[in-house]
Design an enzyme around this catalytic site. Structure first.
Site, PDB file in Angstrom:
ATOM      1  N   ASP A 117       0.794  -1.234   0.000  1.00 51.25           N
ATOM      2  CA  ASP A 117       0.000   0.000   0.000  1.00 51.25           C
ATOM      3  C   ASP A 117       0.825   1.282   0.000  1.00 51.25           C
ATOM      4  OD1 ASP A 117       0.879   0.200   2.690  1.00 51.25           O
ATOM      5  OD2 ASP A 117      -0.913  -0.824   3.417  1.00 51.25           O
ATOM      6  N   HIS A 134       6.906  -7.595  -1.139  1.00 53.54           N
ATOM      7  CA  HIS A 134       5.900  -7.899  -2.154  1.00 53.54           C
ATOM      8  C   HIS A 134       5.667  -6.738  -3.108  1.00 53.54           C
ATOM      9  CE1 HIS A 134       4.266 -11.110   0.847  1.00 53.54           C
ATOM     10  NE2 HIS A 134       5.329 -11.520   0.196  1.00 53.54           N
TER      11      HIS A 134
END
Length: 468
Positions: A117, A134
């Protein structure tokens, strides 16, 4: 946004255990464990934090394996959760900013994150102190020279594919690719190498809001344990690594971190969001002695990049009431005009902000010069210094909407005009106390912390003064 991210991932039948019940410590246990965690942090020489989706749920971003997580609902055949906040509107939460303060104080040495995010970078954590295993939906990288670009809009692709943009380095110009890792893809080597290095070096690794199920990332905290360090897990659900933890805390991460910061006498700083825009104009004179000019308001990331935080731009002319005002609603915001016998014109731009911003409008007053100015030396602007000054002032005054110039440059030789880049404070968030109902005076039961040796620091490390 997280739903779109989940939809873009390749299909995987086994995403691990989902929908486990949430567990909460009693008030007494929570008080004891917070005291214990605070003491462990004070004693640590190399604190590393390992974060998961649970630290972003308070920011309006759904998790994946919680009772109402994305994969939990998919597994149960239920509709997807409602999106409270798209990624580009999300603001770092209390835990993100607590980690910023610990890093600034020299207590926190490194963060390993599974989140995509972008909130750690946006909060102010230096890229060198962060491994994003990630990827990051706001970060893209050059496929040739490796230069990174952190955007204010979500990168459209997933799986390390070309994004359609190119490296801005004039000596490179190669294709940019996204940084989001798909299922079964290898983790980014540079981030993984740093994460492994700091995990092995950690005498305390603090796992916040993660189910510790995604391999190989979830095995990194165990490297600290094998090297003699201690692992603490703060998560509402059980994890496969619980038996290896020195301390298990079943509570919301924000509640724990608020109390821990109080115990450490550390103040959580406010979050100040600064967005950037680029205003450029060029012109030419006609034979009728009129000047035709074009004004463009766009992203500092390029003319074709979106401005997700601006909905419209109102254009006025303070000194020329005879000129018709204009409301620009479509991106990129472009205005074309022809003006008679004018060598200079003041233009007022009112920016209307969208959701996610804490101010409604901001104003730019700019003079457009329609003649070639004499050559003069321009003082180079120290952008980082200016941004830090703006950030500090906004944090002290707790006000947004301030705008400042961070770059001025001429257009290429083939065009007459100039470009100005502005930084705008669009959000200022101060974090309020979280009340946790716990007893005032208690003794910590010995069974709260298992007696395991903390990894011994080197002689050099022991001699360094610790800052709290």
């Amino acid at each position: 946004m997280s739903l779109r991210y989940a939809e873009k991932l390749s299909y995987k039948a086994d995403v691990g255990t989902v929908g486990m019940p949430e567990l909460f410590d009693s008030a007494l246990d929570l008080k004891c464990k917070i005291e214990a965690l605070s003491q462990l942090i004070k004693e640590s020489q190399h604190l590393v934090v390992f974060t998961g989706a649970g630290i972003s749920t308070s920011c309006g971003i759904p998790d994946f394996r919680g009772p109402k997580g994305i994969w939990t609902l998919q597994h149960e055949g239920k509709p997807m959760p409602k999106i409270e906040t798209p990624f580009h509107q999300a603001r770092p939460g209390l835990t993100h900013m607590a980690l910023v303060q610990l890093q600034r104080a020299g207590i926190l040495k490194f963060i390993i994150s599974q989140n995509i995010d972008g909130l750690h970078l946006r909060s102010g954590i230096p890229r060198s102190q962060l491994a994003e295993l990630h990827g990051n939906c706001f970060r893209e990288t050059c496929s040739s020279c490796g230069k990174e670009y952190f955007r204010d809009f979500e990168v459209e692709t997933l799986g390390c594919k070309p994004t359609g943009r190119r490296c801005s380095d004039p000596e490179c110009g190669a294709k940019l690719i996204d940084t989001i890792v798909d299922w079964e893809e290898a983790l980014p080597p540079a981030d993984l190498k740093l994460a492994e290095k700091h995990s092995k070096k950690a005498d305390l690794i603090l796992c916040l809001g993660t189910s510790l199920q995604i391999t190989p990332a979830c095995n990194l905290p165990l490297k600290a344990v094998r090297a003699g360090g201690k692992m603490v897990i703060v998560n509402l659900q059980a994890t496969p690594k619980d038996k290896k933890a020195e301390l298990l805390i079943r509570a919301r991460v924000d509640e724990v971190m608020w109390e821990v910061m109080n115990k450490l006498n550390q103040i959580i700083p406010p979050f100040v969001r600064i967005d950037r825009i680029r205003m450029s104009y060029y012109y030419y004179w006609t034979k009728k002695k009129s000047v035709k000019w074009l004004l463009r308001l766009g992203s500092s990331h390029g003319d074709r990049a979106p401005l997700p935080f601006i909905t419209s731009v109102e254009v006025n002319y303070p000194n020329r009431p005879d000129l018709k005002q204009k409301l620009l609603k479509k991106q990129p915001f472009v205005l074309r005009r022809e003006t008679m016998h004018v060598k200079e014109l003041d233009v007022s731009l009112t920016l209307h902000f969208g959701e996610g911003c804490m101010c409604v409008t901001a104003n730019i007053l700019q003079s457009l010069h329609f003649e070639v100015p004499p050559e003069q030396k321009t003082e180079k602007i120290d952008m980082e210094c200016v941004l830090e000054t703006v950030r500090s002032r906004a944090a002290a005054e707790k006000q947004c909407g301030e705008m400042t110039v961070i770059d001025v440059r001429s257009l290429p030789d083939t065009l007459q005009g100039s470009a100005v880049e502005f930084a705008i404070v669009t959000s200022v968030v101060a974090y309020t106390p979280i009340l946790v109902q716990v007893p005032d005076e208690i003794e910590i039961p010995k069974e709260i912390i298992r007696k395991a040796p903390i990894k011994k620091a080197s002689n050099r490390a022991r001699k360094r003064p610790r800052r709290f």
